[in-house]
Design a protein around this motif. Structure first.
Motif, PDB file in Angstrom:
ATOM      1  N   GLY A   1       4.943 -52.060 -21.496  1.00 27.90           N
ATOM      2  CA  GLY A   1       6.284 -52.602 -21.671  1.00 27.90           C
ATOM      3  C   GLY A   1       7.329 -51.874 -20.847  1.00 27.90           C
ATOM      4  N   TRP A   2       6.897 -51.177 -19.798  1.00 30.38           N
ATOM      5  CA  TRP A   2       7.828 -50.374 -19.013  1.00 30.38           C
ATOM      6  C   TRP A   2       8.619 -51.243 -18.036  1.00 30.38           C
ATOM      7  CZ3 TRP A   2       4.771 -45.378 -17.249  1.00 30.38           C
ATOM      8  CH2 TRP A   2       4.516 -44.597 -18.384  1.00 30.38           C
ATOM      9  N   SER A   3       9.896 -50.913 -17.873  1.00 31.16           N
ATOM     10  CA  SER A   3      10.742 -51.554 -16.872  1.00 31.16           C
ATOM     11  C   SER A   3      10.346 -51.054 -15.489  1.00 31.16           C
ATOM     12  CB  SER A   3      12.202 -51.212 -17.136  1.00 31.16           C
ATOM     13  OG  SER A   3      12.419 -49.823 -16.907  1.00 31.16           O
ATOM     14  N   LYS A   4      10.874 -51.760 -14.470  1.00 30.07           N
ATOM     15  CA  LYS A   4      10.652 -51.327 -13.087  1.00 30.07           C
ATOM     16  C   LYS A   4      11.175 -49.905 -12.879  1.00 30.07           C
ATOM     17  CE  LYS A   4      11.768 -52.778  -8.335  1.00 30.07           C
ATOM     18  NZ  LYS A   4      12.528 -51.591  -7.927  1.00 30.07           N
ATOM     19  N   GLU A   5      12.328 -49.621 -13.459  1.00 29.36           N
ATOM     20  CA  GLU A   5      12.919 -48.290 -13.308  1.00 29.36           C
ATOM     21  C   GLU A   5      12.029 -47.217 -13.941  1.00 29.36           C
ATOM     22  OE1 GLU A   5      14.546 -51.025 -14.304  1.00 29.36           O
ATOM     23  OE2 GLU A   5      15.600 -51.278 -12.394  1.00 29.36           O
ATOM     24  N   MET A   6      11.450 -47.579 -15.094  1.00 28.62           N
ATOM     25  CA  MET A   6      10.571 -46.621 -15.768  1.00 28.62           C
ATOM     26  C   MET A   6       9.335 -46.337 -14.907  1.00 28.62           C
ATOM     27  SD  MET A   6      10.363 -44.970 -18.731  1.00 28.62           S
ATOM     28  CE  MET A   6       9.245 -44.445 -20.055  1.00 28.62           C
ATOM     29  N   VAL A   7       8.780 -47.378 -14.315  1.00 28.83           N
ATOM     30  CA  VAL A   7       7.590 -47.197 -13.458  1.00 28.83           C
ATOM     31  C   VAL A   7       7.951 -46.365 -12.237  1.00 28.83           C
ATOM     32  CG1 VAL A   7       5.791 -48.362 -12.124  1.00 28.83           C
ATOM     33  CG2 VAL A   7       6.588 -49.339 -14.289  1.00 28.83           C
ATOM     34  N   ASP A   8       9.118 -46.650 -11.658  1.00 27.10           N
ATOM     35  CA  ASP A   8       9.570 -45.842 -10.511  1.00 27.10           C
ATOM     36  C   ASP A   8       9.638 -44.366 -10.914  1.00 27.10           C
ATOM     37  OD1 ASP A   8       9.826 -47.918  -8.716  1.00 27.10           O
ATOM     38  OD2 ASP A   8      11.952 -48.267  -9.165  1.00 27.10           O
TER      39      ASP A   8
ATOM     40  N   PRO B   1       7.068 -43.651 -34.190  1.00 20.97           N
ATOM     41  CA  PRO B   1       7.015 -44.580 -33.054  1.00 20.97           C
ATOM     42  C   PRO B   1       7.492 -43.930 -31.763  1.00 20.97           C
ATOM     43  CG  PRO B   1       8.075 -45.597 -34.956  1.00 20.97           C
ATOM     44  CD  PRO B   1       7.913 -44.135 -35.284  1.00 20.97           C
ATOM     45  N   GLY B   2       7.048 -44.505 -30.652  1.00 24.30           N
ATOM     46  CA  GLY B   2       7.498 -44.018 -29.342  1.00 24.30           C
ATOM     47  C   GLY B   2       6.363 -43.641 -28.418  1.00 24.30           C
ATOM     48  N   GLY B   3       5.119 -43.717 -28.917  1.00 23.11           N
ATOM     49  CA  GLY B   3       3.983 -43.404 -28.050  1.00 23.11           C
ATOM     50  C   GLY B   3       3.744 -41.914 -27.930  1.00 23.11           C
ATOM     51  N   TYR B   4       3.185 -41.548 -26.787  1.00 25.44           N
ATOM     52  CA  TYR B   4       2.871 -40.139 -26.524  1.00 25.44           C
ATOM     53  C   TYR B   4       3.803 -39.627 -25.442  1.00 25.44           C
ATOM     54  CZ  TYR B   4      -1.604 -41.815 -28.422  1.00 25.44           C
ATOM     55  OH  TYR B   4      -2.577 -42.397 -29.186  1.00 25.44           O
ATOM     56  N   TRP B   5       4.527 -38.570 -25.727  1.00 25.58           N
ATOM     57  CA  TRP B   5       5.375 -37.988 -24.686  1.00 25.58           C
ATOM     58  C   TRP B   5       5.767 -36.578 -25.065  1.00 25.58           C
ATOM     59  CZ3 TRP B   5       9.976 -36.497 -26.758  1.00 25.58           C
ATOM     60  CH2 TRP B   5      10.564 -37.271 -27.769  1.00 25.58           C
ATOM     61  N   SER B   6       6.300 -35.852 -24.081  1.00 30.81           N
ATOM     62  CA  SER B   6       6.866 -34.525 -24.310  1.00 30.81           C
ATOM     63  C   SER B   6       7.948 -34.274 -23.280  1.00 30.81           C
ATOM     64  CB  SER B   6       5.796 -33.438 -24.176  1.00 30.81           C
ATOM     65  OG  SER B   6       6.392 -32.149 -24.220  1.00 30.81           O
ATOM     66  N   TYR B   7       8.889 -33.457 -23.648  1.00 28.95           N
ATOM     67  CA  TYR B   7       9.787 -32.917 -22.642  1.00 28.95           C
ATOM     68  C   TYR B   7       9.024 -31.872 -21.844  1.00 28.95           C
ATOM     69  CZ  TYR B   7      13.762 -35.280 -24.776  1.00 28.95           C
ATOM     70  OH  TYR B   7      14.626 -36.227 -25.243  1.00 28.95           O
ATOM     71  N   LEU B   8       9.614 -31.486 -20.707  1.00 32.83           N
ATOM     72  CA  LEU B   8       8.911 -30.627 -19.755  1.00 32.83           C
ATOM     73  C   LEU B   8       9.389 -29.176 -19.863  1.00 32.83           C
ATOM     74  CD1 LEU B   8       6.828 -31.057 -17.449  1.00 32.83           C
ATOM     75  CD2 LEU B   8       8.769 -31.387 -15.897  1.00 32.83           C
TER      76      LEU B   8
ATOM     77  N   ALA C   1       1.654 -52.043  -9.753  1.00 35.92           N
ATOM     78  CA  ALA C   1       1.980 -51.064 -10.792  1.00 35.92           C
ATOM     79  C   ALA C   1       3.080 -51.599 -11.712  1.00 35.92           C
ATOM     80  CB  ALA C   1       2.420 -49.750 -10.147  1.00 35.92           C
ATOM     81  N   TYR C   2       4.096 -52.234 -11.129  1.00 34.94           N
ATOM     82  CA  TYR C   2       5.159 -52.816 -11.969  1.00 34.94           C
ATOM     83  C   TYR C   2       4.555 -53.822 -12.947  1.00 34.94           C
ATOM     84  CZ  TYR C   2       8.475 -50.947  -8.512  1.00 34.94           C
ATOM     85  OH  TYR C   2       9.194 -50.132  -7.682  1.00 34.94           O
ATOM     86  N   ASP C   3       3.701 -54.702 -12.423  1.00 39.41           N
ATOM     87  CA  ASP C   3       3.104 -55.744 -13.270  1.00 39.41           C
ATOM     88  C   ASP C   3       2.239 -55.111 -14.360  1.00 39.41           C
ATOM     89  OD1 ASP C   3       4.309 -57.529 -11.575  1.00 39.41           O
ATOM     90  OD2 ASP C   3       2.476 -58.027 -10.466  1.00 39.41           O
ATOM     91  N   TYR C   4       1.452 -54.136 -13.962  1.00 41.13           N
ATOM     92  CA  TYR C   4       0.500 -53.522 -14.886  1.00 41.13           C
ATOM     93  C   TYR C   4       1.205 -52.780 -16.025  1.00 41.13           C
ATOM     94  CZ  TYR C   4      -2.908 -50.230 -16.711  1.00 41.13           C
ATOM     95  OH  TYR C   4      -3.681 -49.491 -17.547  1.00 41.13           O
TER      96      TYR C   4
ATOM     97  N   ARG D   1       3.323 -47.997 -29.491  1.00 41.90           N
ATOM     98  CA  ARG D   1       3.913 -49.072 -28.711  1.00 41.90           C
ATOM     99  C   ARG D   1       4.788 -48.440 -27.631  1.00 41.90           C
ATOM    100  NH1 ARG D   1       8.925 -50.345 -29.495  1.00 41.90           N
ATOM    101  NH2 ARG D   1       8.604 -52.421 -28.705  1.00 41.90           N
ATOM    102  N   THR D   2       5.582 -49.251 -26.997  1.00 44.51           N
ATOM    103  CA  THR D   2       6.304 -48.822 -25.813  1.00 44.51           C
ATOM    104  C   THR D   2       7.201 -47.614 -26.055  1.00 44.51           C
ATOM    105  OG1 THR D   2       6.375 -51.104 -25.163  1.00 44.51           O
ATOM    106  CG2 THR D   2       7.853 -49.613 -24.010  1.00 44.51           C
ATOM    107  N   PRO D   3       7.052 -46.549 -25.253  1.00 39.69           N
ATOM    108  CA  PRO D   3       7.994 -45.443 -25.365  1.00 39.69           C
ATOM    109  C   PRO D   3       9.345 -45.823 -24.774  1.00 39.69           C
ATOM    110  CG  PRO D   3       6.509 -45.085 -23.538  1.00 39.69           C
ATOM    111  CD  PRO D   3       6.050 -46.339 -24.224  1.00 39.69           C
ATOM    112  N   VAL D   4      10.359 -45.181 -25.260  1.00 41.38           N
ATOM    113  CA  VAL D   4      11.697 -45.453 -24.747  1.00 41.38           C
ATOM    114  C   VAL D   4      12.381 -44.141 -24.404  1.00 41.38           C
ATOM    115  CG1 VAL D   4      12.047 -47.600 -25.997  1.00 41.38           C
ATOM    116  CG2 VAL D   4      12.622 -45.438 -27.088  1.00 41.38           C
TER     117      VAL D   4
END
Ligand SMILES: [Zn+2]
Length: 322
Positions: free
Chosen positions: A219-226, A143-150, A210-213, A305-308
């Protein structure tokens, strides 16, 4: 290669890439439409490790000479559009990253995933090879979606944690998703951030939409979108000039969240500019990327589902060996 030769090589690469890309990529992506399942986020280190991350990057890339060349060159970069986060760059010395899997994963699937990581090795001197031990790149399909460290940030992740998440990937996953998602996440591991965070693209996005979308679809918070969508990359910390919305590193964003109503297309595969840029910042040599095989059963994982964002016990911080 001396300075003059290096600049000439860059210009040649950029010219060839520019001629090759034409309008074909744009047309293909327009036809493909927007996929709301495109979500990916760059996983950030805990704040306490940010300074350490810069030190690790400096250790990995002690020469930095070609980067200075790229950054200071007069007009050399103009046609190049992919972006490299210079503080997370592995450096111009050819690099082989080892890969391991967090879950028991069948040989066929391991090899398929690694082959897509190595799509970049076709163009650049950075490659991925499976190890039966603990890899530099550690992949989970949980779980956690798709992501990578940079980029070099992966050196700071405790060995018992993944550096890349490919939730739910299996042998039945469509080949197009392997190209779009795994090659994209591998790009993050090379140090490439999201192309949609270039200022000119961020400026096209309506923040409230973008926040709404992203709340609705990811499931991203405002901070996550920022953090992931609305904060433009600092030009002082990247290489690359004109943004390329057809880059594999560009997110697909719908017209519903842009001020002009037009979508930001997003890339579906490594495009000619991506590959030309990679050939420049990661000079290529031949290398042995033969993966070492081991056996294991494939693990079933739930749908994305939503990454965290995650943190761990500071006692697990990777410090001693760096
Ligand atoms: Zn991404």
């Amino acid at each position: 290669m001396d300075e003059t030769g290096y600049k000439k090589a860059l210009r040649d690469i950029a010219r060839i890439a520019g001629e090759a890309v034409g309008d074909q990529a744009s047309a293909a992506n327009d036809a493909a439409g927007f996929d709301p399942g495109a979500g990916c986020h760059i996983m950030l280190l805990p704040p306490r490790l940010q300074q350490r991350a810069a030190e690790v990057a400096a250790t990995e890339n002690p020469t930095n000479a070609p980067l200075q060349e790229l950054a200071l060159g007069d007009g050399v970069l103009t046609p190049q559009r992919l972006t490299l986060y210079t503080s997370r760059y592995w450096g111009p010395v050819p690099k082989a990253l080892t890969v391991s899997f967090m879950e028991s994963t069948a040989k066929e699937l391991r090899e398929r995933i690694v082959s897509h990581l190595n799509a970049w090795a076709t163009y650049g001197g950075i490659s991925f090879a499976e190890t039966s031990g603990i890899g530099d790149v550690r992949i989970s399909r949980g779980p956690g979606g798709y992501w990578s460290y940079l980029g070099t940030d992966i050196k700071l992740i405790p060995k018992n944690r993944q550096t890349m998440n490919l939730q739910g990937f299996s042998m039945s996953t469509d080949e197009k998703e392997y190209r779009r998602v795994i090659r994209h996440e591998a790009g993050h591991t090379l140090g490439y951030p999201h192309e949609h965070m270039r200022q000119v693209l961020v400026d096209r996005i309506d923040p409230q939409k973008a926040y709404d979308y992203f709340l609705r679809t990811q499931g991203w918070s405002k901070e996550m979108v920022d953090q992931q969508v609305l904060t433009a990359l600092d030009p002082a910390k990247i290489i690359g000039t004109e943004p390329d919305q057809d880059s594999i590193m560009c997110y697909q964003l719908p017209g519903a969240i842009t001020k002009d109503g037009k979508p930001i297309r997003g890339g579906l595969d490594i495009n000619p500019l991506d590959s030309a840029f990679t050939a420049t910042v990661y000079p290529k040599i031949l290398r042995d990327t033969e993966a070492r095989a081991s056996t294991g059963a494939e693990t079933e994982v739930p749908l994305p589902r939503t990454p965290v964002a995650v943190d761990w016990d500071p006692q697990d911080d990777v410090l001693a060996s760096l």
